[in-house]
Scaffold this active site. Structure first.
Site, PDB file in Angstrom:
ATOM      1  CG  ASP A 156      -2.063   0.916   1.160  1.00  0.00           C
ATOM      2  OD1 ASP A 156      -2.134   1.668   0.175  1.00  0.00           O
ATOM      3  OD2 ASP A 156      -2.915   0.888   2.059  1.00  0.00           O
ATOM      4  CG  ASP A 157      -0.007   4.761   0.017  1.00  0.00           C
ATOM      5  OD1 ASP A 157      -0.798   4.445  -0.890  1.00  0.00           O
ATOM      6  OD2 ASP A 157      -0.310   5.517   0.956  1.00  0.00           O
TER       7      ASP A 157
ATOM      8  CB  CYS B 251      -6.342   3.165  -1.831  1.00  0.00           C
ATOM      9  SG  CYS B 251      -6.510   1.602  -1.043  1.00  0.00           S
TER      10      CYS B 251
ATOM     11  NE  ARG C  59      -5.733  -1.070  -1.843  1.00  0.00           N
ATOM     12  CZ  ARG C  59      -4.840  -1.696  -1.066  1.00  0.00           C
ATOM     13  NH1 ARG C  59      -5.102  -2.882  -0.573  1.00  0.00           N
ATOM     14  NH2 ARG C  59      -3.674  -1.120  -0.804  1.00  0.00           N
TER      15      ARG C  59
ATOM     16  CE  LYS D  28      -6.188   0.454   1.948  1.00  0.00           C
ATOM     17  NZ  LYS D  28      -5.273   1.599   1.818  1.00  0.00           N
TER      18      LYS D  28
ATOM     19  CG  HIS E   3      -9.906   1.287   0.810  1.00  0.00           C
ATOM     20  ND1 HIS E   3      -8.899   2.200   0.639  1.00  0.00           N
ATOM     21  CD2 HIS E   3     -10.999   1.999   1.218  1.00  0.00           C
ATOM     22  CE1 HIS E   3      -9.335   3.398   0.933  1.00  0.00           C
ATOM     23  NE2 HIS E   3     -10.597   3.311   1.292  1.00  0.00           N
TER      24      HIS E   3
ATOM     25  CB  SER F  76      -6.786   3.741   4.328  1.00  0.00           C
ATOM     26  OG  SER F  76      -6.787   3.565   2.938  1.00  0.00           O
TER      27      SER F  76
ATOM     28  CG  HIS G 265      -1.916   4.076   3.718  1.00  0.00           C
ATOM     29  ND1 HIS G 265      -2.253   5.034   4.650  1.00  0.00           N
ATOM     30  CD2 HIS G 265      -2.706   4.306   2.636  1.00  0.00           C
ATOM     31  CE1 HIS G 265      -3.219   5.799   4.143  1.00  0.00           C
ATOM     32  NE2 HIS G 265      -3.505   5.388   2.919  1.00  0.00           N
TER      33      HIS G 265
ATOM     34  CG  ASP H 282      -2.293   0.926  -3.131  1.00  0.00           C
ATOM     35  OD1 ASP H 282      -1.073   1.191  -3.027  1.00  0.00           O
ATOM     36  OD2 ASP H 282      -3.146   1.379  -2.349  1.00  0.00           O
ATOM     37  CG  ASN H 283      -1.669   4.332  -4.500  1.00  0.00           C
ATOM     38  OD1 ASN H 283      -2.805   3.988  -4.144  1.00  0.00           O
ATOM     39  ND2 ASN H 283      -0.747   4.714  -3.621  1.00  0.00           N
TER      40      ASN H 283
ATOM     41  CE  LYS I 154      -2.663   7.611  -1.299  1.00  0.00           C
ATOM     42  NZ  LYS I 154      -2.740   6.970   0.024  1.00  0.00           N
TER      43      LYS I 154
END
Lengths: 490, 490
Positions: free
Chosen positions: B59-60, B99, B103, B156, B158, B181, B255, B307-308, B328
């Protein structure tokens, strides 16, 4: 009866012979075997105590230009393999952000301020320069020559093109290459300025190719130059299978103007610049393969690094410093941190990433130590012995790095901290900007030098200022070699 | 009599048993052996045609945050090893720079514009959102469930926290993780705004940890969350040695706010952010080791991606996009190009760097194809089958990538070219800026998007405009799920 063998190869031979003897129990064989063991051991002692040293030095290669340092579209399978079989250094520095001083430091183990190989007027040597590396300096070639090495310089020199400054007068038994940068001696219309490098139609260069002290080709055909350097290097390796050698292979590429041989035209998705890097990668593969073929791989330490960061003013014909700031000419990280690899199968643990500090000056000291030679004691040597890092036996001995631009001490790094006392972009007319307190970065948390944290760390600033002052006390004024003009006398 | 064996393990067993039989010549053993061979072959057929699928999603995480993608001070030996044993993708994209839409695309193989999982008002789902992934969407879990897989989601989610949107209502047999998140549901003083994440003293989070549809811990103890996800993942692998499985392991880290378990405190030279990545790296090592221990490695394809891009507004607590621009939230490369690895020993050639285009949406299509399942035919699926790239048997089938910010088509990539029709920095109040002609970059020559060459390539611009229009014709308006508020009814 126990023996201690240095290499798996010797151990294997020994076991085979022992088995032979045990089964046949012949006395003559036993004697022959012991004689062989003795001679093998002697060869091993020479080999073990005096590894061959190869330094492959690229020109203007950026921190981010190899696949193993994160470039997305340049393929460097041989350098990646070299990293996988050896050690990748992520915090390894040249001692200057431009060519001449950087090379002087590599060959002397000293900051260029000590040898006079830097200047605030002319940043490097030019074809109309009359200076060069002082005879009083001890080059790595001279130190290894004293330790019984055969020595060769192949590629770009740039430490003075007058006879007294050439490689063969500085410890190298032979030289094959160009005496300064591949963009110098341009003969075509200079009104175009630096844009001339980017015009493929302009025949502007007049760079000589030399063997020892003679010009053998002018202009040098640069399209085949990487290939020819490689062939020369391999010839030298072949000639020195039985004696320790030092090869300094200083590619003229990827300094603009860019050239590559036919085989590499349009090979890379990264375009011309990528083609050029991929040819250098091929060259590295050839060298390592040759060492393996000759059975010299376990007895040769190979370094790969670059003289300074990417020449960003040439846009897509310049490289990339990856996540680092700025490039060639700058004392931001992108100007001086280099993508560095060390390879020595059986000695350097394979596939290691080292985050220890290192400098090209350390190649000087480490090589001399490994060769059992003498590091000069009558002067300050800035290089340290990186053997504990290479062998993974101890803490890195380098604690500091000083960043010079010409004769100006711009910044200092101590541990993870870097203080910029003066900043200036690599190129352009923006003036030098002094900082008090200095701009402070934690380079290990913030490799891109984005977040000035000077306000939070007055103690660190105090420590870095003291370190800079201590360093400066060791510097004695010497005349600049870069400001000496070419005259009829010189 | 000849047999064809799929794995070295079965071949070895066969040879051993054959030798045993030959030496003892016992009929009973021979019969047993044939029965065993038959059952082994049957197991092999199932195994070979239905590989397990594991998707590890960070994540991130930035493009430049792994050692094998060039980070100087984050150590990722297990991910580096995964790359060395598999394939590293250098041009692999998520389908959104934030996010929730990213996803949704990963799980449906479709741009989020098609499912309504994006919006220009709220970029992601929040605890006060009433929407989520529509029941009409076919998730990868549903498609693989239909193909006979056991499925688990760990980490996660989301994609909606209301019961109907949770993993167990979207094809997953089980779920263990946080529903949105890790920075959401903050209960402390919101006047601090986002700076609250950076204050270690503020107890601000109230994120629930769920098993299936039940909250089992609130607030979730995030210090051990990476460790606990890993344990859950390994438990699931252990339980599914004899049937094909799909594991979606979506780490909540890195994240912000950042957390790591005690073992990783101060482990990394990169500081807190580095500690967090090094724990994720440890986790990946545990997963791959478990597969090897269970003999499942040759029968399991493992993907690693994010994810990004990095959340740059958090300075040193955000990651690095390496040489890519922005992070991001942005449709510059740093926002959507992800450090991606694919691992499948015996199938994906080891140590390969692929420069082919890929997207997380392709994980959807490729996985279903490998599982012998059905890619939905009644709708547009944007994912393509990357098998030829993975097996190195053919050209990459992905030719384009569309860059959305919310519902806005900002840019398109076709081959090496990227045209930005609209630009805007990831965060801040700078307005959307439209470009006609679009800003044009050659991403393979210029991965950092520095040199606009739109003036030199009108034909390319025409082609990219046509491609964007063609894509837009395939998009049918659907209601945004991200704009549905939470009400008593929902």
């Amino acid at each position: 009866m126990t023996f201690h063998f240095k290499t798996p190869f010797v151990r294997k031979l020994y076991m085979k012979r022992l088995a032979l003897i045990r089964s046949k129990k012949q006395h003559a064989l036993l004697i022959l075997f012991f004689l062989f063991t003795l001679s093998s051991s002697l060869v091993e002692v020479r080999a073990e105590s005096k590894p061959n040293v190869i330094v492959i030095y690229a020109d203007d290669l950026g921190y981010g230009d190899l696949a193993c340092f994160g470039h997305p579209t340049i393929k460097t399978p041989h350098l990646d393999q070299m990293a996988a079989e050896g050690m990748k250094f992520t915090q390894f520095y040249s001692a200057a952000p431009v060519c001449t001083p950087s090379r002087a430091a590599l060959l002397t183990g000293r900051y260029p301020i000590r040898s006079g190989m830097c200047s605030d007027k002319r940043r490097v040597l030019f074809p109309n320069s009359g200076g060069g590396i002082p005879a009083s300096e001890v080059t790595l070639a001279e130190a290894l020559k004293d330790a019984g090495y055969q020595t060769a310089c192949v590629g770009k020199w740039h430490l003075g093109h007058l006879p007294q400054f050439l490689p063969t007068n500085n410890g190298f038994d032979s030289y094959y290459g160009i005496p300064y940068s591949n963009d110098m001696d341009r003969v075509a219309d200079r009104k175009m300025g630096r844009n001339i490098f980017l015009d493929p139609k302009v025949k502007y260069w007049d760079v000589p190719l030399m063997r020892d002290t003679e010009v053998i080709e002018r202009p040098a055909d640069q399209t085949t130059i990487t290939k020819r350097y490689t062939e020369e290097a391999i010839k030298f390796i072949k000639q020195n299978q039985k004696q320790p050698f030092y090869l300094y292979l200083a590619h003229s590429m990827p300094h603009v103007p860019l050239f590559r041989s036919k085989k590499f035209v349009d090979k890379s998705r990264r375009g011309l610049f990528g083609d050029v890097i991929e040819e250098i990668d091929w060259s590295v593969g050839q060298i390592l393969q040759e060492l393996k073929s000759q059975g010299l791989d376990q007895n040769t330490i190979v370094w790969f690094s670059s003289d300074n960061g990417p020449w960003l003013i040439f846009n897509q014909q310049g490289g990339s410093a990856g996540l680092l700031k700025d490039g060639k000419g700058s004392t931001w990280e992108g100007g001086m941190r280099e993508p560095t690899l060390a390879w020595w199968p059986g000695h350097i643990p394979s596939g290691t990433v080292s985050q220890e500090l290192g400098s090209t000056m350390d190649i000087f000291t480490t090589s001399i130590k490994l060769a059992g030679g003498k590091v000069p004691q009558d002067r300050v040597v800035d290089g340290v012995d990186l053997t504990p890092v290479l062998m993974n036996t101890g803490k890195g001995p380098r604690e500091e790095m000083v960043y010079y631009r010409g004769t100006k001490l711009m910044a200092i790094r101590k541990g993870p901290w870097k203080a910029h006392f003066i900043t200036k972009p690599a190129y352009g007319r923006e003036p030098f900007k002094e900082h008090d307190p200095p701009v402070l970065y934690h380079l290990e948390h913030d490799p891109s030098e984005k977040y000035d944290i000077s306000k939070d760390h007055p103690d660190v600033i105090k420590e870095l200022k003291a370190a800079a002052e201590k360093h400066q006390k060791t510097v004695k004024p010497v005349p600049s070699q870069l400001e000496i003009p070419l005259t009829k006398k010189s």
